[in-house]
Write an enzyme that holds these catalytic residues in place. Sequence first.
Site, short mmCIF file in Angstrom:
data_model
loop_
_atom_site.label_atom_id
_atom_site.label_comp_id
_atom_site.label_asym_id
_atom_site.label_seq_id
_atom_site.Cartn_x
_atom_site.Cartn_y
_atom_site.Cartn_z
N LEU A 1 -129.17 -30.32 35.29
CA LEU A 1 -128.95 -29.69 36.60
C LEU A 1 -128.49 -30.70 37.66
CD1 LEU A 1 -132.08 -27.31 36.81
CD2 LEU A 1 -129.77 -26.79 35.99
N TYR B 1 -134.01 -49.54 39.50
CA TYR B 1 -133.00 -48.74 38.80
C TYR B 1 -132.13 -49.66 37.93
CZ TYR B 1 -128.84 -45.60 38.53
OH TYR B 1 -127.78 -44.81 38.13
P1 NAD Z 1 -129.00 -36.66 39.28
O1 NAD Z 1 -130.12 -37.30 40.01
O2 NAD Z 1 -128.01 -35.84 40.02
O3 NAD Z 1 -129.57 -35.75 38.10
C1 NAD Z 1 -130.62 -36.19 37.26
C2 NAD Z 1 -131.30 -34.94 36.71
O4 NAD Z 1 -132.41 -35.40 35.92
C3 NAD Z 1 -131.87 -34.02 37.80
O5 NAD Z 1 -131.39 -32.71 37.63
C4 NAD Z 1 -133.39 -34.09 37.59
O6 NAD Z 1 -134.06 -32.86 37.82
C5 NAD Z 1 -133.47 -34.50 36.12
N1 NAD Z 1 -134.73 -35.16 35.77
C6 NAD Z 1 -135.46 -36.01 36.52
N2 NAD Z 1 -136.58 -36.38 35.84
C7 NAD Z 1 -136.51 -35.75 34.64
C8 NAD Z 1 -137.36 -35.73 33.50
N3 NAD Z 1 -138.52 -36.42 33.47
N4 NAD Z 1 -136.99 -34.99 32.44
C9 NAD Z 1 -135.84 -34.25 32.45
N5 NAD Z 1 -135.01 -34.21 33.52
C10 NAD Z 1 -135.35 -34.98 34.60
O7 NAD Z 1 -128.25 -37.82 38.45
P2 NAD Z 1 -126.73 -37.81 37.95
O8 NAD Z 1 -125.90 -38.32 39.06
O9 NAD Z 1 -126.41 -36.54 37.32
O10 NAD Z 1 -126.81 -38.99 36.87
C11 NAD Z 1 -126.76 -38.76 35.48
C12 NAD Z 1 -126.76 -40.12 34.79
O11 NAD Z 1 -125.60 -40.84 35.21
C13 NAD Z 1 -127.95 -41.01 35.12
O12 NAD Z 1 -128.30 -41.79 34.01
C14 NAD Z 1 -127.41 -41.91 36.20
O13 NAD Z 1 -128.10 -43.14 36.25
C15 NAD Z 1 -125.99 -42.10 35.74
N6 NAD Z 1 -125.09 -42.50 36.81
C16 NAD Z 1 -124.77 -41.64 37.80
C17 NAD Z 1 -123.92 -42.05 38.83
C18 NAD Z 1 -123.53 -41.16 39.97
O14 NAD Z 1 -122.83 -41.62 40.89
N7 NAD Z 1 -123.93 -39.90 39.97
C19 NAD Z 1 -123.39 -43.36 38.79
C20 NAD Z 1 -123.77 -44.21 37.77
C21 NAD Z 1 -124.61 -43.78 36.77
C1 AKB Z 2 -126.49 -44.72 42.67
O1 AKB Z 2 -125.92 -44.96 43.75
O2 AKB Z 2 -127.68 -44.96 42.43
C2 AKB Z 2 -125.64 -44.18 41.55
C3 AKB Z 2 -125.12 -45.27 40.69
C4 AKB Z 2 -123.93 -46.03 41.11
O3 AKB Z 2 -125.70 -45.57 39.68
N1 AKB Z 2 -124.60 -43.37 42.13
#
Ligand code: NAD
Ligand code: AKB
Length: 319
Positions: A10, A142
């Site tokens: 989600l 993180y």
């Molecule tokens: P987000 O925070 O939007 O979504 C994370 C989801 O994980 C949420 O829906 C939350 O409800 C769920 N969650 C939290 N704890 C949980 C648990 N114990 N069990 C199951 N679900 C749980 O994060 P995102 O942006 O979708 O990121 C997805 C992945 O990509 C992560 O590993 C993040 O580190 C990585 N990432 C994202 C970005 C970015 O800019 N969005 C950048 C670099 C890396």
């Molecule tokens: C954050 O800002 O924490 C994320 C990432 C770059 O991992 N968007």
Amino acid sequence: MLKVLVTGALGQVGSELVPALRRFYGTEQVLATDIRGAPAEHPSLGGPYEQLDCTNGNALRELLERHRVKVVYHLAAILSARAEADPQLAWRVNMEGLYNVLEAARQINAQVFVPSSIAAFGPNTPQDHTPQDTIQRPNTLYGVTKVAGELLCDYYALRFGLDVRGLRYPGLISYTAHPGGGTTDYAVEIFHHALRHNQYTSFLGPDTRLPMMYMPDAIRATLELMQADPARLRHRNAFNIMAFSCTPAELAAEIQKHRPGFKMHYAVDPLRQAIAESWPRTLDDSAAREEWGWQPHYDLAGMTADMLEKLAERALKEV
Ligand code: NAD
Ligand code: AKB
């Protein structure tokens, strides 16, 4: 047919990855899961959904076995700013959750995708054109979990032959879901504020340069890496990828080309500013280009035009 499970479905990435996987594999083949109960409406719904806490290893294993899952996209995580507010929770979700996924996948020999981040680098990493293989001493919780996660994935690949692959996503910009508590969130918030209020107050300073990517490129990169010929992959896990790099001031100037009255203000948040200053400004993603043909499609101008157009279309539908 391959059965796919997505954790954290989600969130910002899951909201676009789940529909893309369903287009590719078929709706019924993709099981979306998240710790949250299913909301009334969400892009990751409209197909199988189950509530799953990835820190519960037994529940995770039971679900993978019951559905005979062959591929896991493990997106559940606590992002950078939220992790600093609750480091204990972030350790549990980001490390125990990952360990549970790798262990369960090892037992049924499933393929796994695990995202890392530019947060896996730290203040003494070269910040410009950051190499694929370089110093990784992050000073955020993180970042610590991302480096440890990269190493754990490498270990499972080497020790057990698990097909686990991953990307170091830069800041991701998207219009479908709001970001989940990161440092690059300003680059999404700015668009919503531009359309609603014609102004935005950035929590990062005007010259804070970070690598970024529009979500369609990130989703395509994810699918392309998972389909890539394993014989060509020397790294497999934690590939640097980026599309463009920008500062808040440059992003605001790009928005002003479409909305000349848009005003940018700054109220710097010291915590998120310090995190951003410890991350790379640009990345060398030549390993991804050479090993599986990575090519971004959106630059800053293309992303900005598309974000404004898509958000305006959505606002019209909501009226
Ligand atoms: P987000 O925070 O939007 O979504 C994370 C989801 O994980 C949420 O829906 C939350 O409800 C769920 N969650 C939290 N704890 C949980 C648990 N114990 N069990 C199951 N679900 C749980 O994060 P995102 O942006 O979708 O990121 C997805 C992945 O990509 C992560 O590993 C993040 O580190 C990585 N990432 C994202 C970005 C970015 O800019 N969005 C950048 C670099 C890396
Ligand atoms: C954050 O800002 O924490 C994320 C990432 C770059 O991992 N968007």
